[in-house]
Scaffold this motif. Structure first.
Motif, short mmCIF file in Angstrom:
data_model
loop_
_atom_site.label_atom_id
_atom_site.label_comp_id
_atom_site.label_asym_id
_atom_site.label_seq_id
_atom_site.Cartn_x
_atom_site.Cartn_y
_atom_site.Cartn_z
N ILE A 25 0.69 -1.05 0.21
CA ILE A 25 -0.12 0.12 -0.12
C ILE A 25 0.85 1.18 0.19
O ILE A 25 1.82 1.35 0.94
CB ILE A 25 -0.77 0.09 1.00
N ILE A 26 0.76 2.05 -1.02
CA ILE A 26 1.36 3.35 -1.09
C ILE A 26 0.56 4.41 -0.58
O ILE A 26 -0.30 4.78 -1.07
CB ILE A 26 2.15 3.63 -2.63
N VAL A 27 1.29 5.00 0.40
CA VAL A 27 0.62 6.27 0.89
C VAL A 27 1.19 7.60 0.69
O VAL A 27 2.54 7.48 1.28
CB VAL A 27 0.30 6.01 2.55
N ASP A 28 0.50 8.56 -0.01
CA ASP A 28 0.98 9.80 -0.15
C ASP A 28 0.46 10.51 1.24
O ASP A 28 -0.48 10.74 1.03
CB ASP A 28 0.69 10.30 -1.57
N ALA A 29 1.66 11.14 1.68
CA ALA A 29 1.21 11.76 3.02
C ALA A 29 1.08 13.11 2.91
O ALA A 29 0.84 13.70 3.80
CB ALA A 29 2.25 11.51 3.99
N ARG A 30 1.30 13.73 1.81
CA ARG A 30 1.11 15.13 1.33
C ARG A 30 -0.60 15.66 1.30
O ARG A 30 -1.23 14.70 1.42
CB ARG A 30 1.66 15.47 0.19
N GLY A 71 12.96 15.70 0.29
CA GLY A 71 13.81 16.81 0.85
C GLY A 71 13.68 17.11 2.36
O GLY A 71 13.69 16.08 3.18
N MET A 72 13.13 18.23 2.50
CA MET A 72 12.99 18.51 3.99
C MET A 72 11.54 18.35 4.58
O MET A 72 11.14 18.72 5.68
CB MET A 72 13.03 20.14 4.01
N CYS A 73 10.79 17.57 3.64
CA CYS A 73 9.48 17.12 4.26
C CYS A 73 9.29 16.05 5.13
O CYS A 73 10.17 15.03 5.09
CB CYS A 73 8.74 16.75 2.92
N ASP A 74 8.83 16.21 6.48
CA ASP A 74 8.91 15.21 7.66
C ASP A 74 7.45 14.38 7.35
O ASP A 74 7.27 13.59 8.18
CB ASP A 74 8.89 15.78 8.94
N ALA A 75 6.59 14.58 6.35
CA ALA A 75 5.21 14.04 6.64
C ALA A 75 5.23 12.47 6.54
O ALA A 75 4.66 12.01 7.04
CB ALA A 75 4.34 14.40 5.55
N GLU A 93 9.45 3.78 4.44
CA GLU A 93 9.33 5.10 3.88
C GLU A 93 10.37 5.57 2.73
O GLU A 93 11.54 4.81 2.71
CB GLU A 93 9.83 5.91 5.12
N TYR A 94 9.65 6.03 1.82
CA TYR A 94 10.50 6.46 0.65
C TYR A 94 10.86 7.81 0.70
O TYR A 94 10.32 8.82 0.59
CB TYR A 94 9.74 6.18 -0.59
N LYS A 95 12.14 7.88 1.29
CA LYS A 95 12.59 9.26 1.60
C LYS A 95 12.70 10.26 0.51
O LYS A 95 12.39 11.65 0.60
CB LYS A 95 13.80 9.41 2.57
N GLY A 96 13.05 9.73 -0.63
CA GLY A 96 13.18 10.89 -1.79
C GLY A 96 11.92 11.36 -2.03
O GLY A 96 11.95 12.41 -2.69
N GLY A 97 10.93 10.75 -1.84
CA GLY A 97 9.51 11.40 -2.32
C GLY A 97 9.38 11.73 -3.50
O GLY A 97 10.08 11.10 -4.32
N ILE A 98 8.24 12.34 -3.93
CA ILE A 98 7.97 12.56 -5.27
C ILE A 98 8.88 13.49 -6.04
O ILE A 98 9.09 13.43 -7.12
CB ILE A 98 6.41 13.54 -5.23
#
Length: 109
Positions: A25-30, A71-75, A93-98
Motif C-alpha cells: 500500500i503506497i501512502v502519499d502523506a502530502r 527533501g525537508m518534508c517530514d510528513a 518510507e520512501y524518503k526521496g519522495g515525489i
C-alpha cells in the motif's frame, strides 16, 4: 518495540515493490491538493494529519510505504511513525519522495 522498525527505501527498491502492487500500500502523506497534481502510480492520498484516523482502513498484512515531497518534508516519517505505533509491522518510507521519483523520469499519475 522490537520488530516495528521503519525500513528506508531508495527509488530502485520502491520500483521493485511496485512490481507486485497486491503486496503493498503506497501512502502519499502530502495534502490532497499536492496528490491531485502528481503522485506515484497506485498511491492513495492520506495526508499525515489524517493517518491516525484513516489507519483502520489499511490492511495490516501488507507492507505500507509512505512518501511525501522529499527533501525537508517530514510528513512521510511522521506517517510511518504513527502507523508503527498503531501496530503495523511492515512499514517502509520512501524518503526521496515525489521529487526524487519525478527527477528519475519515473511514471506519475
Amino acid at each position: 518495540m522490537a520488530g516495528n522498525r521503519i525500513n528506508i527505501l531508495g527509488t530502485d527498491e520502491l520500483k521493485e515493490r511496485l512490481s507486485d502492487p497486491k503486496k503493498v500500500i503506497i501512502v502519499d502523506a502530502r495534502d490532497e491538493e499536492d496528490y491531485k497534481k502528481m503522485h506515484i502510480p497506485g498511491a492513495i492520498s492520506i495526508p499525515v494529519y489524517d493517518i491516525d484516523k484513516m489507519s483502520d482502513t489499511l490492511d495490516k498484512d501488507k507492507e505500507v510505504i509512505t512518501y511525501c515531497s522529499g527533501g525537508m518534508c517530514d510528513a512521510s516519517t511522521d506517517a510511518a511513525n504513527i502507523l508503527t505505533k498503531k501496530g503495523f509491522k511492515n512499514v517502509s518510507e520512501y524518503k526521496g519522495g515525489i521529487q526524487d521519483w519525478f527527477a528519475g523520469n519515473n511514471p506519475t499519475e
